[in-house]
Design a protein around this motif. Structure first.
Motif, PDB file in Angstrom:
ATOM      1  N   THR A 211       0.871  -0.998   0.041  1.00 35.86           N
ATOM      2  CA  THR A 211      -0.033   0.039   0.042  1.00 35.86           C
ATOM      3  C   THR A 211       0.952   1.258  -0.105  1.00 35.86           C
ATOM      4  O   THR A 211       1.998   1.306   0.260  1.00 35.86           O
ATOM      5  CB  THR A 211      -0.913  -0.038   1.257  1.00 35.86           C
ATOM      6  OG1 THR A 211      -1.917   1.239   1.102  1.00 35.86           O
ATOM      7  CG2 THR A 211      -0.307   0.297   2.392  1.00 35.86           C
ATOM      8  N   LEU A 243      -3.608  -6.976   3.539  1.00 41.34           N
ATOM      9  CA  LEU A 243      -3.757  -5.575   2.985  1.00 41.34           C
ATOM     10  C   LEU A 243      -4.355  -4.559   4.041  1.00 41.34           C
ATOM     11  O   LEU A 243      -4.014  -3.583   4.267  1.00 41.34           O
ATOM     12  CB  LEU A 243      -4.445  -5.695   1.816  1.00 41.34           C
ATOM     13  CG  LEU A 243      -4.668  -4.248   1.151  1.00 41.34           C
ATOM     14  CD1 LEU A 243      -3.549  -3.332   0.679  1.00 41.34           C
ATOM     15  CD2 LEU A 243      -5.605  -4.406  -0.242  1.00 41.34           C
ATOM     16  N   GLU A 247      -3.156  -1.114   5.738  1.00 40.47           N
ATOM     17  CA  GLU A 247      -3.869   0.001   5.660  1.00 40.47           C
ATOM     18  C   GLU A 247      -4.140   0.587   7.111  1.00 40.47           C
ATOM     19  O   GLU A 247      -4.155   1.781   7.233  1.00 40.47           O
ATOM     20  CB  GLU A 247      -5.218  -0.298   4.962  1.00 40.47           C
ATOM     21  CG  GLU A 247      -4.995  -0.549   3.384  1.00 40.47           C
ATOM     22  CD  GLU A 247      -6.226  -0.962   2.578  1.00 40.47           C
ATOM     23  OE1 GLU A 247      -7.235  -1.274   3.464  1.00 40.47           O
ATOM     24  OE2 GLU A 247      -6.213  -0.830   1.442  1.00 40.47           O
ATOM     25  N   ARG A 250      -0.943   2.152   7.871  1.00 41.13           N
ATOM     26  CA  ARG A 250      -0.764   3.425   7.062  1.00 41.13           C
ATOM     27  C   ARG A 250      -1.607   4.424   7.716  1.00 41.13           C
ATOM     28  O   ARG A 250      -1.153   5.693   8.032  1.00 41.13           O
ATOM     29  CB  ARG A 250      -1.205   2.917   5.898  1.00 41.13           C
ATOM     30  CG  ARG A 250      -1.655   4.360   4.826  1.00 41.13           C
ATOM     31  CD  ARG A 250      -2.313   3.968   3.578  1.00 41.13           C
ATOM     32  NE  ARG A 250      -3.588   3.969   4.116  1.00 41.13           N
ATOM     33  CZ  ARG A 250      -4.532   3.148   3.425  1.00 41.13           C
ATOM     34  NH1 ARG A 250      -4.274   3.009   2.136  1.00 41.13           N
ATOM     35  NH2 ARG A 250      -5.805   3.304   3.931  1.00 41.13           N
TER      36      ARG A 250
END
Length: 270
Positions: A211, A243, A247, A250
């Motif tokens: 990502t 994923l 995220e 992030r």
């Protein structure tokens, strides 16, 4: 997601940011992760050492204010660790000098090791124990992560038995991929490579994910990687897909970039 029992073991320090910021903040990889996990609603415990000085009391107060359990915060005769951080015109942060103080040589005792064995997950920050805690916990079947980017001595950089290994690099995507594959080959269950402005990627034996970043108006990048780790662990222990774990990391890193330090705090003039 229900509240879990997390422990973070290892470093704390007083981050002393130079001009133009000119403030000091409580931080350190393990401490920042502990605080961020508490802010996410988990039962968070910090295991580490501070000095018998005003900065040690300040560190304890910040942990308590953020609902991190400090029963296992050891008080040492040496000074509380500190890091001088140079702020470049570009906004990049460079470590100018550091003193590990009370953190140097810290290790949980047998009673504390027994408590760590009851945790849902243990994260290890900077710890100069030659990998002893990692090996002990992994042999006991405890879920363990470590950020090897905050360590430098080869003796402390082993990854065998880690559920998750975190590292940082500014290298090209192919180099990050090779790094992750190497970490898996050395015994880590999941390798997460944080690449700053180039995002992050993660690799397991069965899954790969990548990502980018979440753009924000950056105030301070100090502790953003630690916030990423907490966000990733929060999703990982909830058994989210890889994923979504990235995220979550992030998004928490992006929030951390919007305030001074690894978690919101007033800080002190420096």
């Amino acid at each position: 997601m229900s509240s879990l029992r997390f422990a973070a073991v290892g470093d704390n320090c007083i981050d002393r940011l130079g001009a133009p910021i000119g403030r000091s903040l409580v931080g350190g990889n393990a401490l920042n992760v502990a605080v961020q996990l508490a802010r996410l609603g988990h039962n968070s415990f910090y295991f580490g050492a501070v000095g018998r000085d005003a900065e040690g009391e300040r560190t304890r107060a910040e942990l308590e204010a953020n609902r991190v359990a400090v029963k296992h915060l050891r008080v040492d005769q040496r000074n509380t660790a500190w890091t001088d951080i140079k702020v470049l015109p570009s906004g990049e942060r460079l470590i100018a000098a550091e003193d590990f103080g009370a953190c140097a040589g810290y290790a949980p005792d047998e009673a504390e090791l027994a408590i760590l064995g009851t945790m849902d997950h243990v994260h290890i920050g900077w710890l100069d124990d030659g990998g002893a805690l990692r090996r002990r916990l992994s042999r006991a079947g405890v879920s363990v992560s470590q950020d090897i980017s905050v360590n430098a001595d080869p003796a402390d950089l082993g990854v065998a038995g880690l559920s998750i290994v975190f590292c940082s690099t500014g290298q090209h995507r192919d180099a990050a991929e090779a790094m992750a594959a190497d970490l898996l080959s050395r015994g880590a269950g999941c390798a997460v490579v944080m690449r700053g402005a180039d995002g992050s990627m993660a690799l397991t034996a069965r899954e790969r994910a990548e990502t980018g970043i979440r753009p924000v108006e950056v105030v301070d990048t100090t502790g953003a990687g630690d916030s990423f780790i907490a966000g990733f662990l929060h999703a990982w222990l909830a058994r989210k897909p890889l994923l979504l774990c990235l995220e979550s990391g992030r998004d928490h890193a992006a929030v951390a970039c919007c305030h001074l330090g690894g978690f919101p705090q007033e800080g002190m003039p420096h």
